[in-house]
Design a protein around this motif. Structure first.
Motif, PDB file in Angstrom:
ATOM      1  N   GLN A 125       0.873  -1.210  -0.017  1.00 48.78           N
ATOM      2  CA  GLN A 125      -0.038   0.010   0.073  1.00 48.78           C
ATOM      3  C   GLN A 125       0.647   1.172  -0.093  1.00 48.78           C
ATOM      4  O   GLN A 125       0.635   2.202  -0.765  1.00 48.78           O
ATOM      5  CB  GLN A 125      -0.898  -0.028   1.150  1.00 48.78           C
ATOM      6  N   LEU A 126       1.776   1.372   0.708  1.00 46.46           N
ATOM      7  CA  LEU A 126       2.876   2.256   0.658  1.00 46.46           C
ATOM      8  C   LEU A 126       3.614   2.749  -0.603  1.00 46.46           C
ATOM      9  O   LEU A 126       4.036   3.939  -1.213  1.00 46.46           O
ATOM     10  CB  LEU A 126       3.827   2.221   1.903  1.00 46.46           C
ATOM     11  N   ALA A 127       3.773   1.495  -1.243  1.00 49.16           N
ATOM     12  CA  ALA A 127       4.431   1.636  -2.616  1.00 49.16           C
ATOM     13  C   ALA A 127       3.501   2.276  -3.587  1.00 49.16           C
ATOM     14  O   ALA A 127       3.830   3.183  -4.471  1.00 49.16           O
ATOM     15  CB  ALA A 127       4.815   0.060  -3.103  1.00 49.16           C
ATOM     16  N   VAL A 128       1.959   2.215  -3.529  1.00 53.25           N
ATOM     17  CA  VAL A 128       1.030   2.678  -4.363  1.00 53.25           C
ATOM     18  C   VAL A 128       0.853   4.100  -3.813  1.00 53.25           C
ATOM     19  O   VAL A 128       0.870   4.938  -4.710  1.00 53.25           O
ATOM     20  CB  VAL A 128      -0.134   1.882  -4.064  1.00 53.25           C
ATOM     21  N   LEU A 129       0.957   4.475  -2.437  1.00 46.37           N
ATOM     22  CA  LEU A 129       0.640   5.770  -2.204  1.00 46.37           C
ATOM     23  C   LEU A 129       1.667   6.005  -0.993  1.00 46.37           C
ATOM     24  O   LEU A 129       1.204   5.974   0.316  1.00 46.37           O
ATOM     25  CB  LEU A 129      -0.760   5.995  -1.621  1.00 46.37           C
ATOM     26  N   PRO A 130       2.901   6.587  -1.284  1.00 45.86           N
ATOM     27  CA  PRO A 130       3.855   6.879  -0.107  1.00 45.86           C
ATOM     28  C   PRO A 130       3.647   8.166   0.222  1.00 45.86           C
ATOM     29  O   PRO A 130       2.613   9.060  -0.164  1.00 45.86           O
ATOM     30  CB  PRO A 130       5.187   7.042  -0.973  1.00 45.86           C
ATOM     31  N   PRO A 131       3.793   8.362   1.575  1.00 42.82           N
ATOM     32  CA  PRO A 131       3.840   9.469   2.256  1.00 42.82           C
ATOM     33  C   PRO A 131       4.367  10.894   1.370  1.00 42.82           C
ATOM     34  O   PRO A 131       5.163  10.549   0.698  1.00 42.82           O
ATOM     35  CB  PRO A 131       4.647   9.491   3.514  1.00 42.82           C
ATOM     36  N   ALA A 132       3.584  12.050   1.516  1.00 46.43           N
ATOM     37  CA  ALA A 132       4.118  13.065   0.905  1.00 46.43           C
ATOM     38  C   ALA A 132       5.541  13.478   1.267  1.00 46.43           C
ATOM     39  O   ALA A 132       5.786  13.507   2.634  1.00 46.43           O
ATOM     40  CB  ALA A 132       3.161  14.220   0.961  1.00 46.43           C
ATOM     41  N   ALA A 187      -4.102   3.115  -8.023  1.00 48.46           N
ATOM     42  CA  ALA A 187      -2.745   2.834  -8.532  1.00 48.46           C
ATOM     43  C   ALA A 187      -2.802   3.196  -9.997  1.00 48.46           C
ATOM     44  O   ALA A 187      -1.626   3.729 -10.383  1.00 48.46           O
ATOM     45  CB  ALA A 187      -2.335   1.427  -8.197  1.00 48.46           C
ATOM     46  N   ALA A 188      -3.708   2.888 -10.794  1.00 47.14           N
ATOM     47  CA  ALA A 188      -3.464   3.264 -12.421  1.00 47.14           C
ATOM     48  C   ALA A 188      -3.583   4.757 -12.506  1.00 47.14           C
ATOM     49  O   ALA A 188      -2.512   5.299 -13.168  1.00 47.14           O
ATOM     50  CB  ALA A 188      -4.839   2.719 -12.849  1.00 47.14           C
ATOM     51  N   LEU A 189      -4.342   5.645 -11.581  1.00 47.99           N
ATOM     52  CA  LEU A 189      -4.178   6.976 -11.909  1.00 47.99           C
ATOM     53  C   LEU A 189      -2.674   7.546 -11.403  1.00 47.99           C
ATOM     54  O   LEU A 189      -2.442   8.456 -11.969  1.00 47.99           O
ATOM     55  CB  LEU A 189      -5.228   7.558 -10.908  1.00 47.99           C
ATOM     56  N   LEU A 210      -4.682  10.876 -17.968  1.00 54.22           N
ATOM     57  CA  LEU A 210      -5.611  10.414 -16.902  1.00 54.22           C
ATOM     58  C   LEU A 210      -6.902   9.790 -17.249  1.00 54.22           C
ATOM     59  O   LEU A 210      -7.481   8.719 -16.744  1.00 54.22           O
ATOM     60  CB  LEU A 210      -5.777  11.477 -15.694  1.00 54.22           C
ATOM     61  N   ASP A 211      -7.462  10.715 -18.193  1.00 51.20           N
ATOM     62  CA  ASP A 211      -8.782  10.230 -18.502  1.00 51.20           C
ATOM     63  C   ASP A 211      -8.940   8.941 -19.577  1.00 51.20           C
ATOM     64  O   ASP A 211      -9.670   8.042 -19.225  1.00 51.20           O
ATOM     65  CB  ASP A 211      -9.575  11.543 -19.433  1.00 51.20           C
ATOM     66  N   ARG A 212      -7.910   8.932 -20.059  1.00 50.78           N
ATOM     67  CA  ARG A 212      -7.528   7.819 -21.221  1.00 50.78           C
ATOM     68  C   ARG A 212      -7.441   6.473 -20.302  1.00 50.78           C
ATOM     69  O   ARG A 212      -7.953   5.406 -20.456  1.00 50.78           O
ATOM     70  CB  ARG A 212      -6.624   7.729 -22.169  1.00 50.78           C
ATOM     71  N   ARG A 213      -6.679   6.628 -19.304  1.00 51.97           N
ATOM     72  CA  ARG A 213      -6.512   5.702 -18.468  1.00 51.97           C
ATOM     73  C   ARG A 213      -7.543   5.021 -17.718  1.00 51.97           C
ATOM     74  O   ARG A 213      -7.929   3.695 -17.600  1.00 51.97           O
ATOM     75  CB  ARG A 213      -5.161   6.118 -17.107  1.00 51.97           C
ATOM     76  N   LEU A 214      -8.598   5.963 -17.302  1.00 53.70           N
ATOM     77  CA  LEU A 214      -9.628   5.461 -16.673  1.00 53.70           C
ATOM     78  C   LEU A 214     -10.702   4.933 -17.759  1.00 53.70           C
ATOM     79  O   LEU A 214     -11.305   3.840 -17.451  1.00 53.70           O
ATOM     80  CB  LEU A 214     -10.511   6.416 -15.885  1.00 53.70           C
ATOM     81  N   ARG A 215     -10.827   5.263 -18.972  1.00 49.22           N
ATOM     82  CA  ARG A 215     -11.639   4.699 -19.994  1.00 49.22           C
ATOM     83  C   ARG A 215     -10.927   3.379 -20.381  1.00 49.22           C
ATOM     84  O   ARG A 215     -11.820   2.417 -20.365  1.00 49.22           O
ATOM     85  CB  ARG A 215     -11.749   5.757 -21.083  1.00 49.22           C
ATOM     86  N   THR A 216      -9.782   3.346 -20.522  1.00 46.70           N
ATOM     87  CA  THR A 216      -9.202   1.984 -20.847  1.00 46.70           C
ATOM     88  C   THR A 216      -9.546   0.851 -19.598  1.00 46.70           C
ATOM     89  O   THR A 216      -9.769  -0.154 -20.102  1.00 46.70           O
ATOM     90  CB  THR A 216      -7.631   2.121 -20.924  1.00 46.70           C
ATOM     91  N   ASP A 217      -9.172   1.124 -18.457  1.00 44.45           N
ATOM     92  CA  ASP A 217      -9.658   0.394 -17.514  1.00 44.45           C
ATOM     93  C   ASP A 217     -10.938  -0.078 -17.428  1.00 44.45           C
ATOM     94  O   ASP A 217     -11.479  -1.188 -16.983  1.00 44.45           O
ATOM     95  CB  ASP A 217      -9.122   0.809 -16.177  1.00 44.45           C
TER      96      ASP A 217
END
Length: 366
Positions: A125-132, A187-189, A210-217
């Motif tokens: 989880q920290l690899a997906v969203l590390p602390p700022a 994670a994709a975004l 980012l929009d294309r990423r979500l549409r593809t998923d």
């Protein structure tokens, strides 16, 4: 509150709290003292037989075995005046003690496995969203994240700050849903955003990516309702300004000399609807001054309610929080969170993300 958190962690397989480690010994001492103070025809010693199973949840196999042996000695030695067990009674107590030792051994093995699994899960989880990080290029940062699902580090909100050839860019977003079900989309975004920082020359191209990423998923998952709101910021090098693109997300707040104003940005459609390729987004531009701070947040903050159903008025409460907190950026995020917990009497039920950015040359957070 603290004891409640300790009990919850104990049930999840974490080491028992300190008070639980002493509970069997205290109970033993109380029963022995009670037996000594009661008349001889009142038998309390057999209550001791229930203590080894309790010890199994506080000690390991060795400690439980010692505790069970002590109980057997107290019950089987009449000279101690605690119990007068004989024959089958002692055998029953011994069987309970042996079973308690087995329970303690199994529990310790399970705890070790659970700790290993939780460690791997937290690392992922920290690899997906590390602390700022405290600094990204010339921009100072502080973030706070609270997932709605208990025991997780990542939910349906996201933030990130990255430096690239076109300056420092920041992202705050909120995907459809929350909890573990939304982590794959988060994670994709974030992956698409990090690529855009390096490759895309402007925020419009980044939003389109980012929009294309979500549409593809969504197409691959046969899910036509996958979408997210987001706020994209860019601090160009050597320029005292910030560029903003809003993808249906709550506006950022500009904190300047104790006042709070919303950053001007014409809201565009959320990501994942396929509209960014058809209509170029409006890019807002705001001049910045030394000492300015930007507060970005998700709707888990502003849609949190109090006991009577009123929404949390973030912009109205920030000035008072600024006056009562240290000048460092992390102090502001913590102050907002504490105030939000008080306002909602326990904390919001949605994911919460807060990100504070100090512009180049800011006087805060030095």
């Amino acid at each position: 509150m603290r004891r409640g958190r300790e009990q919850a962690g104990w049930l999840r397989g974490e080491p028992p709290p300190r008070w639980a480690r002493f509970a069997p010994a205290v109970a033993l001492a109380v029963l022995v003292a009670a037996q000594a103070l009661t008349p001889g025809n009142v038998e309390l010693g057999f209550f001791l037989a229930g203590l080894p199973p309790v010890a199994a949840f506080s000690y390991g196999a060795t400690g439980t075995a010692f505790f069970a042996a002590l109980v057997l000695a107290l019950l089987g030695l009449p000279g101690l005046g605690v119990g007068h067990a004989r024959g089958t009674d002692l055998a029953t107590v011994a069987a309970i003690g042996l079973l308690s030792v087995v329970i303690a051994w199994v529990r310790k093995r399970r705890d070790a496995q659970l700790v290993s699994v939780r460690t791997v899960a937290e690392a992922a989880q920290l690899a997906v969203l590390p602390p700022a990080p405290p600094e990204v290029g010339p921009v100072r940062c502080a973030g706070l994240y609270r997932a709605a699902q208990h025991g997780t580090l990542v939910g349906g909100d996201l933030y990130d700050v990255r430096a690239g050839p076109h300056g420092v860019r920041a992202l705050v977003g909120d995907v459809q849903g929350h909890g573990l079900a939304a982590v794959a989309t988060v994670a994709a975004l974030l992956g698409a955003f990090r690529e855009s920082v390096l490759d895309d020359t402007g925020l419009a191209a980044a939003a389109a990516r980012l929009d294309r990423r979500l549409r593809t998923d969504a197409e691959n998952a046969s899910d036509t309702e996958l979408f997210a709101t987001a706020l994209l910021l860019e601090f160009p090098p050597a320029l005292d300004l910030v560029r903003i693109v809003s993808c249906g997300h709550p506006p950022a707040l500009l904190l300047r000399h104790g006042s709070v104003t919303e950053l001007a940005a014409e809201p565009g459609p959320p990501l994942g609807l396929g509209l960014w390729d058809l209509d170029p987004p409006h890019i807002g531009v705001t001049a910045l001054r030394p000492g300015d701070r930007l507060l970005l947040y998700t709707d888990g903050v502003t849609e949190a309610r109090d006991a009577i159903g009123a929404f949390y008025p973030l912009a109205d409460r920030v000035p008072a929080l600024l006056a009562g907190t240290p000048a460092d950026l992390a102090g502001l995020t913590e102050a907002v969170w504490r105030d939000l917990v008080r306002f909602t009497d326990g904390g919001p039920r949605d994911d919460v993300a807060l990100l504070v950015l100090a512009v180049p040359g800011a006087a805060t957070g030095r």
